[in-house]
Structures are given as C-alpha cells and as structure tokens.
Design a protein around this motif. Sequence first.
Motif, PDB file in Angstrom:
ATOM      1  N   GLN A 210       0.885  -1.049   0.078  1.00 47.06           N
ATOM      2  CA  GLN A 210       0.030   0.058   0.037  1.00 47.06           C
ATOM      3  C   GLN A 210       0.785   1.391   0.136  1.00 47.06           C
ATOM      4  OE1 GLN A 210      -3.178   0.216  -0.281  1.00 47.06           O
ATOM      5  NE2 GLN A 210      -4.342  -1.426   0.641  1.00 47.06           N
ATOM      6  N   VAL A 213       2.572   1.793  -3.497  1.00 46.03           N
ATOM      7  CA  VAL A 213       1.493   2.073  -4.388  1.00 46.03           C
ATOM      8  C   VAL A 213       1.099   3.593  -4.289  1.00 46.03           C
ATOM      9  CG1 VAL A 213      -0.562   1.855  -5.710  1.00 46.03           C
ATOM     10  CG2 VAL A 213       0.714  -0.391  -5.177  1.00 46.03           C
ATOM     11  N   TYR A 214       1.073   3.846  -3.002  1.00 46.23           N
ATOM     12  CA  TYR A 214       0.829   5.290  -2.611  1.00 46.23           C
ATOM     13  C   TYR A 214       1.861   6.332  -3.157  1.00 46.23           C
ATOM     14  CZ  TYR A 214      -0.520   9.447   0.159  1.00 46.23           C
ATOM     15  OH  TYR A 214      -0.795  10.737   0.737  1.00 46.23           O
ATOM     16  N   GLN A 219       1.754   0.483  -9.804  1.00 48.91           N
ATOM     17  CA  GLN A 219       0.191   0.475  -9.546  1.00 48.91           C
ATOM     18  C   GLN A 219      -0.586  -0.724  -9.880  1.00 48.91           C
ATOM     19  OE1 GLN A 219      -1.770   3.637 -11.718  1.00 48.91           O
ATOM     20  NE2 GLN A 219      -0.284   3.412 -13.462  1.00 48.91           N
ATOM     21  N   TYR A 227      -5.243   1.054  -2.434  1.00 50.33           N
ATOM     22  CA  TYR A 227      -4.691   0.971  -3.662  1.00 50.33           C
ATOM     23  C   TYR A 227      -4.460  -0.240  -4.329  1.00 50.33           C
ATOM     24  CZ  TYR A 227      -3.906   5.940  -1.449  1.00 50.33           C
ATOM     25  OH  TYR A 227      -4.291   6.907  -0.959  1.00 50.33           O
TER      26      TYR A 227
END
Length: 261
Positions: A210, A213-214, A219, A227
């Motif tokens: 998470q 990806v944040y 992604q 996410y």
Amino acid sequence: MPRLHDRFWSCPCAQRARRGGRPRPGAGLAAKGAEMVGSSAPGPALPAAPDSRSVHGDRGAGTWHHDLVQRSLVLFLVGVGLALVLNLLQIQRNVTLFPEEVIATVFSSAWWVPPCCGTAAAVVGLLYPCIDSHLGEPHKFKREWASVMRCIAVFVGINHASAKLDFANNVQLSLTLAALSLGLWWTFDRSRSGLGLGITIAFLATLITQFLVYNGVYQYTSPDFLYIRSWLPCIFFSGGVTVGNIGRQLAMGVPEKPHSD
C-alpha cells in the motif's frame, strides 16, 4: 681372660659398637627418600591441554553459522526466482503496471523487486524453523521434498489463478483465493505457528505494498482495497506458508545453535 677380652673386642660388631657406629633404624629409607626428592626437582611447566568441550563448541558454532549462510543463500535464490516468474505473469495480464522503462528490461520487472523478494524469502524461511524451535513444537507434518515441491506448485497455481480467472467482481475472486490459500496451509502445514506467521506476513506485506503504490512506485489496475487488489493478502499468505515449508525442510537435520558456557 685376657685372651677372651681381646677376642671380644676384635669382633667386628664390638668394634662398631665401640666407635659409636651402630646403624640407626630407618637410615637407609631416609637416604633413598632424599635421593628421590633430589631427582624430582621442579622443571619447566608444561602447557595445559585445551579443554575438549571448548574445542567442540567452537567447531559446532562454525558449522552452525556455515549452515545458516547456506540456507540463507538458497532461500534468497528461491525468492528471486519466484519473484521473476510470478511478477512477469502479473505484468503480462496487466494486473501490475510499472513505468515503460521498466517493462523494456529483460525480465520486465523493476530492478529492486528480485532482491527485495529474495531477502524477504530468506528472512521468512529462517524464521519459521526458529519459531518452531522456540515454541518447542518441531514441525513434522509431511517433511519431505516431494511435499515441498507440490506446495510450490500449488502456490504458483494460486498466483496464476489470480491473473487468469475472471469473476464478476474482485470480491468473489478474493474469497476463492482465500479458500485456496487456507487449503494450501491445511494440506502442507497445519501448524499454529505457520498460520500465525502467514497472517502476520500477509498483513505486513500488504501495508508495505500500500505504501509503495501510494508513493507511485508502481500501481494495480482496478484496485478495490484502497490502492491494491483485495486478493493480494491471500497471495502473501500462501507465499509465506510456501517459503516457510522450504525453510523448514532445509533446516531438517541441522544441529541447534551451540550455547557458550
């Protein structure tokens, strides 16, 4: 009478008595004792022999560390191999998206993915037998390489299903993968420590993913759990159980770490 007197004093015994030369009792033993004491004079001290327990302890510690390095290297290579294969599958199915310059590389993966997965595999694979030893519950369920290879095959199949199976929504897919992951644990592990470590690994790995990806490192397409995909914790759980079984199998027959007194 004078003749008897002269004969008496001419006797050797009488002559020794008259000179006061009568031997004292024990004089011979004292002389021999003095000779023995003189012959046993202290010489240079010999070096003390090394303690056999310390020698064997040092050898045991060296063997234990050497085996630890070997197992870590094997687990690292296993993690790297699984990361390259499974990540490539996710990228081909457009589940995971990396920047274009990453896709153009040989393995279609970011350079940091294989070493990170290899390091995680080494830590997890060494942690499982360590926890078993700490709890005093050695894992003996299906301890054979054939079972470990089947576990790896099932894990790869679960990862393959996450990219290939089409469901109406991700929730159905997540429930299916969760059931498959629990089935993998029940079939090849069945230990409380394995279940607890698998859940912990899934939780920590999900948090790290998470965070990555944040921050835009990569992604997921169609995220439904913040996410990421909701089935990703199932992959982490089954992967932890699989690597743990490999680590347990590698640790079989390895002596415990020697304790220094």
